[in-house]
Each structure stands twice: as C-alpha cells, then as structure tokens.
Design a protein around this motif. Sequence first.
Motif, mmCIF file in Angstrom:
data_model
loop_
_atom_site.group_PDB
_atom_site.id
_atom_site.type_symbol
_atom_site.label_atom_id
_atom_site.label_comp_id
_atom_site.label_asym_id
_atom_site.label_seq_id
_atom_site.Cartn_x
_atom_site.Cartn_y
_atom_site.Cartn_z
ATOM 1 N N LEU A 26 43.710 -32.648 -15.071
ATOM 2 C CA LEU A 26 44.917 -32.894 -15.859
ATOM 3 C C LEU A 26 44.528 -33.624 -17.127
ATOM 4 O O LEU A 26 43.886 -34.678 -17.073
ATOM 5 N N ALA A 141 40.913 -36.143 -12.615
ATOM 6 C CA ALA A 141 40.408 -35.149 -11.673
ATOM 7 C C ALA A 141 40.022 -35.856 -10.382
ATOM 8 O O ALA A 141 40.046 -37.098 -10.302
ATOM 9 N N CYS A 165 42.159 -40.911 -7.786
ATOM 10 C CA CYS A 165 42.495 -39.544 -7.404
ATOM 11 C C CYS A 165 41.732 -39.225 -6.129
ATOM 12 O O CYS A 165 40.506 -39.105 -6.141
ATOM 13 N N ALA A 168 42.518 -33.046 -4.253
ATOM 14 C CA ALA A 168 42.762 -31.951 -5.186
ATOM 15 C C ALA A 168 42.895 -30.666 -4.388
ATOM 16 O O ALA A 168 42.113 -30.402 -3.476
ATOM 17 N N ASN A 180 47.374 -26.026 -8.385
ATOM 18 C CA ASN A 180 46.562 -26.991 -9.120
ATOM 19 C C ASN A 180 47.200 -28.374 -9.026
ATOM 20 O O ASN A 180 47.930 -28.794 -9.911
ATOM 21 N N LEU A 182 46.861 -32.607 -7.950
ATOM 22 C CA LEU A 182 46.010 -33.781 -7.807
ATOM 23 C C LEU A 182 46.794 -34.898 -7.120
ATOM 24 O O LEU A 182 47.943 -35.176 -7.497
ATOM 25 N N ALA A 203 48.662 -30.388 -12.120
ATOM 26 C CA ALA A 203 47.632 -30.482 -13.153
ATOM 27 C C ALA A 203 47.912 -29.583 -14.348
ATOM 28 O O ALA A 203 47.290 -29.744 -15.396
#
Length: 325
Positions: A26, A141, A165, A168, A180, A182, A203
């Motif tokens: 992102l 990420a 994070c 994912a 996509n 996170l 993301a």
Amino acid sequence: MKRKLHLLIAAILIVLHTNLQSQIVLNSNEFLPVGSSYVLTPIQNFTLVDTTIQGPNVVWNFASFQAGTTSNMTITIVNPSQTTYSSSVPNSNYCYVETPTLAYRYYTKTATTYDRVGSWMQSGGLKTWSDPQTELIFPFAYGSENMDTWINSASSFGGTYELKCVGAGKLILPNQTYNNVLLARVRVKEAFLNIVSYQWYHADNGAILMYYIPGDGMFVARQGFFLTSLTVGINENEEIKDFVFNNPVMDELQLKFKHNTPQKIKYSIVNSLGVEVYSQMSDDVADESVTAKFYTGNLSRGIYFLSVVSMETGTVLKTAKFIKQ
C-alpha cells in the motif's frame, strides 16, 4: 557441475522475482480520492474473528459474519479545508468524516507517512496533535513496523502508537472477496490504557475493510466492523484541464488532457468496489499535452473509475467515471 549451479541460480532468481511480483504493498498515492465513502457494518458474532491468522499469503474467511444491531458507520473522504475545524489543523490534507455519530479525523498524508494531526468528536470536542501520531508508514507491506510517540491537546503526557503489518493475503467477507489485503496490528498506550486493535486495509485504495478491538474486559469494550459498501469519489484538480475521453468504452480507453506542471504520473483504473484492475506508470512528460490509450477488452461490463495520479506528490490530479460495455 556448472550447469547444475546455473540451474540453481536461475531457480533462486525465479523465486525472488515471484515473491517481489506477488508482494502486496500500500502506497500513499493509492488512497481513495476526496468524495469517496464506505459503509462499515457492526459484527455480531465476534467468535468468528481470528486474529491469529497471520503471515504472508494467508486467507481470512469471515464470510459467515452477521450484522449487529447497532448502527452502521459511514466514512466519507473530504477536503479538510471544507470542514468546520480546518483552521485548527492547517497542515491536514486528508480528512475522514464519520456518521451517524459525527466525528472528524484529520491527517497529513505524505509519500512516507500518514499522521493524525487532529480530531473532533461530539463527546470529546476538538483535539490537536502537537506531536503527530504516525498511523501508517509507506510503502506499507507485510513486516512493516513503526513505533511513534505522540502528544495532543487532550493529554498532558501523550503516549505511543505501535504499528506492525502482521499479515498479507485474501479477506473473504459476506458480500465480497478482496485479494490485496494487509493486516495491521496497532497498540496505543496512554497512561494506564493499552488499546490493541486490528485493521484490515485494502492495498489497492487504503480503505479499511475490517476493524476489530478485542477489548480488555474492563476499560476497553470489544467492538468490530466489516465493510459492506464502497463508493469511489470523483476528485477534481485545477492542474488538469481539457480532459477528454471516450465513454462508454469497448476495447480501448482513449484520453487527452493538458496539465500545468509536466511530471511523471500514474494511471489507475478501479472498479465500483474500489479494486484496482489496471495501473500504468508514464514516462516524464515533455510538454503540457498528453495522449494515452489503455486496453480494456479484458474488463467485465460495468462502471469503472480512471485516476491520474502525480508520482511526485501522490495527489490525485483527476478521476473520471466511465462505463465498460
């Protein structure tokens, strides 16, 4: 022996290339434009929430969520200058408005950080941050982490904001599957308070797809929301002029425009759910006139939004709505 070594090196390079290609990231310039809004519905069956699902390439399957009995929350992205309290947060360039319990969340969004600089709530009034609270770092990420201190006008000693994070992958909700995604784990400390929350970010556009606070059974209540509707806004910018494009679109989207500041830009196409289906970087622009073409033959029928984004500032210069036939 040399042949085996070459084959091993080639295999390693393929794996590295695949991992880089598949990494979910992102960036600041991918956030939803002004005018966008989304609806978060309260979660009724909290026992289905599993925050231990962490790591790369994971699947969170929450398709069996049921809506709670409290009100939905609608978040709308607005220009801070158009709000009542903008003079108190002059550095803000991005703002959330929450309803039906009215609240304003003011941020300064740069290419590297997303900082809370102010907020207003009906119950607590206006707060401003003398030491901004960094709530995201970019690029964001799996594995990204940051710890930041903060001070605001409602706290004489401030606190810390810990971000990591921890996941994912794919998020399955009752109305939609998002590929996509996170998962951010956040810990906010202030005096005796220690609030942990989990936030699933899209993301492709920065929307909060799901939000969950486990609570501590004493001072912090358990709560959670999941996304049920997303509308991408139309963002206007004076740098872009004479913007012309074909609509409806069959196999090719063609556009022409002029802009005042030659620069490198990104083109992004998202569908009506806010999922990016196409992106392309431009070369440095030599003059103010731009002509571009994009193949759209592989897109399903429906409504799409094309955004022209400045790669230098992350600003959305123009968003245009079109129909794919």
